[in-house]
Design a protein around this motif. Structure first.
Motif, PDB file in Angstrom:
ATOM      1  N   PHE A  19      26.518  12.982  69.774  1.00 60.67           N
ATOM      2  CA  PHE A  19      26.159  14.199  69.056  1.00 60.67           C
ATOM      3  C   PHE A  19      27.162  15.304  69.382  1.00 60.67           C
ATOM      4  O   PHE A  19      27.665  15.988  68.496  1.00 60.67           O
ATOM      5  CB  PHE A  19      24.738  14.630  69.431  1.00 60.67           C
ATOM      6  CG  PHE A  19      24.297  15.884  68.742  1.00 60.67           C
ATOM      7  CD1 PHE A  19      23.749  15.825  67.471  1.00 60.67           C
ATOM      8  CD2 PHE A  19      24.440  17.116  69.354  1.00 60.67           C
ATOM      9  CE1 PHE A  19      23.357  16.981  66.812  1.00 60.67           C
ATOM     10  CE2 PHE A  19      24.045  18.279  68.711  1.00 60.67           C
ATOM     11  CZ  PHE A  19      23.502  18.205  67.439  1.00 60.67           C
ATOM     12  N   GLU A  20      27.464  15.448  70.661  1.00 64.04           N
ATOM     13  CA  GLU A  20      28.359  16.506  71.104  1.00 64.04           C
ATOM     14  C   GLU A  20      29.772  16.334  70.541  1.00 64.04           C
ATOM     15  O   GLU A  20      30.405  17.299  70.128  1.00 64.04           O
ATOM     16  CB  GLU A  20      28.405  16.567  72.640  1.00 64.04           C
ATOM     17  CG  GLU A  20      27.126  17.048  73.280  1.00 64.04           C
ATOM     18  CD  GLU A  20      26.030  15.972  73.368  1.00 64.04           C
ATOM     19  OE1 GLU A  20      26.288  14.789  73.046  1.00 64.04           O
ATOM     20  OE2 GLU A  20      24.902  16.325  73.736  1.00 64.04           O
ATOM     21  N   SER A  73      30.593  14.723  67.762  1.00 66.10           N
ATOM     22  CA  SER A  73      30.527  14.976  66.319  1.00 66.10           C
ATOM     23  C   SER A  73      30.439  16.465  66.030  1.00 66.10           C
ATOM     24  O   SER A  73      31.085  16.973  65.113  1.00 66.10           O
ATOM     25  CB  SER A  73      29.334  14.249  65.699  1.00 66.10           C
ATOM     26  OG  SER A  73      29.503  12.860  65.788  1.00 66.10           O
ATOM     27  N   LEU A  74      29.648  17.184  66.817  1.00 67.46           N
ATOM     28  CA  LEU A  74      29.508  18.623  66.622  1.00 67.46           C
ATOM     29  C   LEU A  74      30.831  19.337  66.888  1.00 67.46           C
ATOM     30  O   LEU A  74      31.231  20.220  66.123  1.00 67.46           O
ATOM     31  CB  LEU A  74      28.411  19.178  67.533  1.00 67.46           C
ATOM     32  CG  LEU A  74      28.100  20.658  67.387  1.00 67.46           C
ATOM     33  CD1 LEU A  74      27.679  20.991  65.957  1.00 67.46           C
ATOM     34  CD2 LEU A  74      27.018  21.070  68.374  1.00 67.46           C
ATOM     35  N   LYS A  75      31.522  18.926  67.939  1.00 65.53           N
ATOM     36  CA  LYS A  75      32.821  19.525  68.263  1.00 65.53           C
ATOM     37  C   LYS A  75      33.810  19.277  67.118  1.00 65.53           C
ATOM     38  O   LYS A  75      34.564  20.170  66.731  1.00 65.53           O
ATOM     39  CB  LYS A  75      33.353  18.941  69.571  1.00 65.53           C
ATOM     40  CG  LYS A  75      34.607  19.598  70.064  1.00 65.53           C
ATOM     41  CD  LYS A  75      35.004  19.068  71.435  1.00 65.53           C
ATOM     42  CE  LYS A  75      36.240  19.782  71.922  1.00 65.53           C
ATOM     43  NZ  LYS A  75      36.618  19.384  73.264  1.00 65.53           N
ATOM     44  N   LEU A  94      33.064  18.765  63.941  1.00 68.40           N
ATOM     45  CA  LEU A  94      32.649  19.592  62.808  1.00 68.40           C
ATOM     46  C   LEU A  94      33.077  21.043  63.012  1.00 68.40           C
ATOM     47  O   LEU A  94      33.571  21.693  62.081  1.00 68.40           O
ATOM     48  CB  LEU A  94      31.138  19.501  62.600  1.00 68.40           C
ATOM     49  CG  LEU A  94      30.564  20.308  61.442  1.00 68.40           C
ATOM     50  CD1 LEU A  94      31.194  19.896  60.117  1.00 68.40           C
ATOM     51  CD2 LEU A  94      29.051  20.154  61.384  1.00 68.40           C
ATOM     52  N   GLU A  95      32.930  21.555  64.223  1.00 70.15           N
ATOM     53  CA  GLU A  95      33.359  22.928  64.509  1.00 70.15           C
ATOM     54  C   GLU A  95      34.860  23.093  64.297  1.00 70.15           C
ATOM     55  O   GLU A  95      35.309  24.122  63.789  1.00 70.15           O
ATOM     56  CB  GLU A  95      32.975  23.306  65.946  1.00 70.15           C
ATOM     57  CG  GLU A  95      31.489  23.493  66.130  1.00 70.15           C
ATOM     58  CD  GLU A  95      31.076  23.648  67.589  1.00 70.15           C
ATOM     59  OE1 GLU A  95      31.861  23.287  68.502  1.00 70.15           O
ATOM     60  OE2 GLU A  95      29.948  24.117  67.812  1.00 70.15           O
ATOM     61  N   SER A 103      28.109  16.511  59.044  1.00 68.16           N
ATOM     62  CA  SER A 103      26.885  17.303  58.982  1.00 68.16           C
ATOM     63  C   SER A 103      25.670  16.424  58.713  1.00 68.16           C
ATOM     64  O   SER A 103      24.622  16.575  59.350  1.00 68.16           O
ATOM     65  CB  SER A 103      27.026  18.372  57.897  1.00 68.16           C
ATOM     66  OG  SER A 103      25.839  19.105  57.767  1.00 68.16           O
ATOM     67  N   LEU A 111      24.971  14.387  61.874  1.00 59.94           N
ATOM     68  CA  LEU A 111      24.357  15.227  62.910  1.00 59.94           C
ATOM     69  C   LEU A 111      22.894  15.498  62.602  1.00 59.94           C
ATOM     70  O   LEU A 111      22.037  15.460  63.489  1.00 59.94           O
ATOM     71  CB  LEU A 111      25.126  16.546  63.049  1.00 59.94           C
ATOM     72  CG  LEU A 111      26.476  16.442  63.748  1.00 59.94           C
ATOM     73  CD1 LEU A 111      27.303  17.692  63.503  1.00 59.94           C
ATOM     74  CD2 LEU A 111      26.292  16.198  65.235  1.00 59.94           C
ATOM     75  N   SER A 112      22.594  15.751  61.345  1.00 58.57           N
ATOM     76  CA  SER A 112      21.215  16.001  60.944  1.00 58.57           C
ATOM     77  C   SER A 112      20.351  14.773  61.207  1.00 58.57           C
ATOM     78  O   SER A 112      19.238  14.882  61.718  1.00 58.57           O
ATOM     79  CB  SER A 112      21.173  16.377  59.463  1.00 58.57           C
ATOM     80  OG  SER A 112      19.860  16.626  59.055  1.00 58.57           O
TER      81      SER A 112
END
Length: 80
Positions: free
Chosen positions: A5-6, A8-10, A12-13, A40, A43-44
């Protein structure tokens, strides 16, 4: 290998930062936007899956602890 998750979020940012700079060509921007939309969505789904796994331990009047499923309350804007 599936990203965390982390991670993927990084990613996306970073895509958002690149798009906000406005320095990419139109083709690159579209490609990055598409990649961001996939991230996105992933992540959802990860968040939904994690929410299903969360449980709450509750102590009753007799001191017994029981496990209950997590129930989300509030609106869908991230409130719990």
């Amino acid at each position: 290998m599936k990203k965390s998750f982390e991670e993927s979020l990084k990613e996306l940012e970073e895509i958002v930062r690149q798009l906000e700079k406005g320095e990419l060509s139109l083709d690159e921007s579209i490609e990055m936007f598409q990649k961001g939309m996939v991230l996105s969505k992933d992540l959802s789904k990860m968040l939904d899956d994690m929410e299903k796994k969360v449980s709450i331990l509750i102590e009753d009047e007799d001191g017994n602890i029981r496990e209950e499923n997590f129930v989300r309350t509030g609106d869908d804007k991230g409130g719990l």
